[in-house]
Write a protein that holds these residues in place. Structure first.
Motif, mmCIF file in Angstrom:
data_model
loop_
_atom_site.group_PDB
_atom_site.id
_atom_site.type_symbol
_atom_site.label_atom_id
_atom_site.label_comp_id
_atom_site.label_asym_id
_atom_site.label_seq_id
_atom_site.Cartn_x
_atom_site.Cartn_y
_atom_site.Cartn_z
ATOM 1 N N SER A 199 -3.230 -9.747 1.587
ATOM 2 C CA SER A 199 -2.813 -8.360 1.828
ATOM 3 C C SER A 199 -2.702 -8.040 3.316
ATOM 4 C CB SER A 199 -3.797 -7.386 1.177
ATOM 5 O OG SER A 199 -3.835 -7.551 -0.214
ATOM 6 N N ASP A 200 -3.412 -8.805 4.154
ATOM 7 C CA ASP A 200 -3.374 -8.560 5.599
ATOM 8 C C ASP A 200 -2.141 -9.149 6.272
ATOM 9 O OD1 ASP A 200 -5.673 -7.107 5.631
ATOM 10 O OD2 ASP A 200 -6.984 -8.788 6.101
ATOM 11 N N PHE A 201 -1.355 -9.917 5.525
ATOM 12 C CA PHE A 201 -0.103 -10.437 6.063
ATOM 13 C C PHE A 201 1.026 -9.461 5.728
ATOM 14 C CE2 PHE A 201 -1.658 -14.967 6.155
ATOM 15 C CZ PHE A 201 -1.383 -15.166 7.490
ATOM 16 N N ASN A 202 1.920 -9.262 6.672
ATOM 17 C CA ASN A 202 3.141 -8.513 6.384
ATOM 18 C C ASN A 202 4.198 -9.507 5.945
ATOM 19 O OD1 ASN A 202 2.159 -5.928 7.148
ATOM 20 N ND2 ASN A 202 2.387 -6.499 9.299
ATOM 21 N N ILE A 203 4.399 -9.608 4.625
ATOM 22 C CA ILE A 203 5.365 -10.573 4.108
ATOM 23 C C ILE A 203 6.767 -10.115 4.463
ATOM 24 C CG2 ILE A 203 6.212 -11.749 2.051
ATOM 25 C CD1 ILE A 203 3.512 -11.255 0.757
ATOM 26 N N PRO A 204 7.556 -10.949 5.149
ATOM 27 C CA PRO A 204 8.904 -10.555 5.569
ATOM 28 C C PRO A 204 9.752 -10.096 4.391
ATOM 29 C CG PRO A 204 8.264 -12.605 6.629
ATOM 30 C CD PRO A 204 7.204 -12.300 5.607
ATOM 31 N N SER A 205 10.610 -9.106 4.629
ATOM 32 C CA SER A 205 11.415 -8.525 3.553
ATOM 33 C C SER A 205 12.391 -9.524 2.943
ATOM 34 C CB SER A 205 12.192 -7.307 4.085
ATOM 35 O OG SER A 205 13.020 -7.682 5.166
ATOM 36 N N THR A 256 2.130 -20.671 5.104
ATOM 37 C CA THR A 256 0.781 -20.115 4.958
ATOM 38 C C THR A 256 0.711 -19.180 3.756
ATOM 39 O OG1 THR A 256 0.390 -20.230 7.341
ATOM 40 C CG2 THR A 256 -1.015 -18.746 6.075
ATOM 41 N N ILE A 257 1.674 -18.278 3.648
ATOM 42 C CA ILE A 257 1.700 -17.334 2.529
ATOM 43 C C ILE A 257 1.845 -18.086 1.209
ATOM 44 C CG2 ILE A 257 3.018 -15.466 1.455
ATOM 45 C CD1 ILE A 257 3.713 -14.519 4.302
ATOM 46 N N ALA A 258 2.730 -19.092 1.186
ATOM 47 C CA ALA A 258 2.934 -19.875 -0.034
ATOM 48 C C ALA A 258 1.648 -20.604 -0.437
ATOM 49 C CB ALA A 258 4.071 -20.874 0.173
ATOM 50 N N ALA A 259 0.912 -21.134 0.551
ATOM 51 C CA ALA A 259 -0.336 -21.846 0.252
ATOM 52 C C ALA A 259 -1.397 -20.890 -0.298
ATOM 53 C CB ALA A 259 -0.857 -22.541 1.516
ATOM 54 N N LEU A 260 -1.492 -19.686 0.287
ATOM 55 C CA LEU A 260 -2.456 -18.702 -0.209
ATOM 56 C C LEU A 260 -2.099 -18.247 -1.626
ATOM 57 C CD1 LEU A 260 -3.037 -16.504 2.977
ATOM 58 C CD2 LEU A 260 -4.614 -18.150 1.967
ATOM 59 N N GLU A 261 -0.819 -18.027 -1.880
ATOM 60 C CA GLU A 261 -0.399 -17.626 -3.221
ATOM 61 C C GLU A 261 -0.672 -18.736 -4.231
ATOM 62 O OE1 GLU A 261 3.675 -16.333 -2.909
ATOM 63 O OE2 GLU A 261 3.081 -14.290 -2.367
ATOM 64 N N ASN A 262 -0.505 -19.975 -3.801
ATOM 65 C CA ASN A 262 -0.815 -21.115 -4.664
ATOM 66 C C ASN A 262 -2.296 -21.117 -5.021
ATOM 67 O OD1 ASN A 262 -0.131 -23.560 -6.022
ATOM 68 N ND2 ASN A 262 -0.957 -24.732 -4.316
ATOM 69 N N GLY A 263 -3.155 -20.815 -4.036
ATOM 70 C CA GLY A 263 -4.590 -20.740 -4.283
ATOM 71 C C GLY A 263 -4.947 -19.635 -5.260
ATOM 72 N N ILE A 264 -4.257 -18.497 -5.148
ATOM 73 C CA ILE A 264 -4.481 -17.383 -6.079
ATOM 74 C C ILE A 264 -4.148 -17.812 -7.507
ATOM 75 C CG2 ILE A 264 -3.666 -15.087 -6.771
ATOM 76 C CD1 ILE A 264 -3.179 -14.570 -3.743
ATOM 77 N N GLU A 265 -3.017 -18.482 -7.650
ATOM 78 C CA GLU A 265 -2.580 -18.906 -8.985
ATOM 79 C C GLU A 265 -3.543 -19.935 -9.578
ATOM 80 O OE1 GLU A 265 1.610 -20.260 -11.127
ATOM 81 O OE2 GLU A 265 1.566 -19.593 -9.041
ATOM 82 N N ILE A 266 -4.011 -20.867 -8.756
ATOM 83 C CA ILE A 266 -4.907 -21.920 -9.249
ATOM 84 C C ILE A 266 -6.251 -21.332 -9.670
ATOM 85 C CG2 ILE A 266 -6.273 -23.920 -8.522
ATOM 86 C CD1 ILE A 266 -3.835 -24.742 -6.800
ATOM 87 N N THR A 267 -6.856 -20.484 -8.830
ATOM 88 C CA THR A 267 -8.155 -19.898 -9.181
ATOM 89 C C THR A 267 -8.033 -18.968 -10.378
ATOM 90 O OG1 THR A 267 -7.786 -18.241 -7.431
ATOM 91 C CG2 THR A 267 -9.202 -20.106 -6.898
ATOM 92 N N SER A 268 -6.896 -18.296 -10.501
ATOM 93 C CA SER A 268 -6.669 -17.449 -11.672
ATOM 94 C C SER A 268 -6.567 -18.290 -12.935
ATOM 95 C CB SER A 268 -5.393 -16.620 -11.484
ATOM 96 O OG SER A 268 -5.096 -15.873 -12.645
ATOM 97 N N ASP A 269 -5.834 -19.404 -12.857
ATOM 98 C CA ASP A 269 -5.712 -20.303 -14.009
ATOM 99 C C ASP A 269 -7.074 -20.844 -14.431
ATOM 100 O OD1 ASP A 269 -2.992 -19.982 -14.112
ATOM 101 O OD2 ASP A 269 -2.513 -21.836 -13.049
ATOM 102 N N ARG A 270 -7.977 -21.005 -13.468
ATOM 103 C CA ARG A 270 -9.327 -21.500 -13.765
ATOM 104 C C ARG A 270 -10.260 -20.375 -14.217
ATOM 105 N NH1 ARG A 270 -9.974 -25.241 -8.263
ATOM 106 N NH2 ARG A 270 -8.442 -26.834 -8.836
#
Length: 291
Positions: free
Chosen positions: A226-232, A198-212
């Protein structure tokens, strides 16, 4: 035919029943006894296929979706396809990938089977990574977006499809799907272990929309993340989150300073190629914002 004699099915069924607010007595009424349903959820009995279908229908849930949720690795055909197209992608063999795309899109056009849709979408997204001006059929994009917008239960399989195919999905649709994915995954993630994907998919979306250059949508996706606590122990996921957070919410000079520190950490870990890629990404990001 699927054999429902599995503790995974019973456990998944209970998760979905509780998520949809059904009591055992109400759901079992006139289909089977509450005690049998309880034992099914505990993995102690094997109800008939027909009875399970009746229970799923009462919850307005299809058998296909239930199986995907219960057995996220049930689709060996898609895994085999990823191996096939991955070899061409790693060799930058765009010509072969376009032939594969044409084959799968033709098959989908002929019989509308779900597998051909995700196969065509996956290879199209990979081609777009290598050839930005590649044109994907509107029919493929629309059907893929429609499927993802209607997903009720986000298991690993659905998240994998979204992550693999985001490159061809319109930015606004990426955001809307991401919101659904975030809320539904957050609700069920204690039982369905798909936090990493899930986190990887959201980060992928951030990168794609930023590239656009659709920075406001990228910021909104970052707010979701930001609402997810990404494991250390998820070092790369934490790196990407911090990298994009600096780009979007810090002043340029401070963002460059902080991200250079992050990039240097990658170099200390001997990830020089990845470090150089993010260094170049940051330079391009600010060039685009100024242009």
């Amino acid at each position: 035919m699927i054999d429902f004699n599995s503790k995974d099915f019973g456990k998944s069924f209970k998760t979905l029943r509780l998520d949809r607010g059904y009591s055992i007595n109400d759901l079992a009424d006139n289909i089977l006894s509450p005690s049998v349903l309880r034992k099914f959820e505990e993995g102690l009995v094997d109800p008939s296929f027909t009875k399970v279908l009746m229970l799923l229908d009462r919850m307005h849930l299809g058998a296909d979706e239930f199986i995907k949720f219960s057995l996220p690795n049930y689709f060996p055909e898609y895994k085999a396809f990823l191996v096939e197209v991955g070899e061409s992608y790693n060799n930058n063999d765009v010509k072969t990938m376009k032939r594969i795309y044409q084959r799968e899109s033709d098959l989908f056009r002929e019989n509308s089977e779900f597998f051909y849709l995700i196969a065509a979408s996956t290879v199209a997204a990979l081609i777009k990574n290598l050839e930005a001006n590649f044109v994907v059929e509107k029919n493929i994009i629309d059907n893929l977006s429609d499927y993802l917008m209607k997903v009720e239960i986000w298991g690993d399989f659905q998240i994998l499809i979204f992550g693999n195919c985001s490159m061809i999905i319109p930015s606004k649709t990426i955001y809307l799907i991401s919101k659904e994915l975030f809320h539904k995954t957050k609700k069920l993630r204690s039982i369905n272990d798909n936090l990493h994907n899930t986190i990887a998919a959201l980060e992928n979306g951030i990168e794609i929309t930023s590239d656009r250059r659709e920075y406001e949508l990228a910021k909104e996706l970052l707010d979701l993340l930001s609402d997810f606590n990404i494991p250390s122990d998820e070092l790369l996921l934490r790196f990407k989150f911090s990298f994009f957070k600096n780009l979007f919410f810090k002043k340029q000079a401070e963002a460059i300073k902080l991200n250079n520190q992050l990039i240097e950490t990658l170099r200390l870990m001997n990830s020089n190629q990845l470090a150089s890629a993010y260094d170049e990404y940051m330079s391009t990001f600010y060039q685009n914002k100024l242009s």
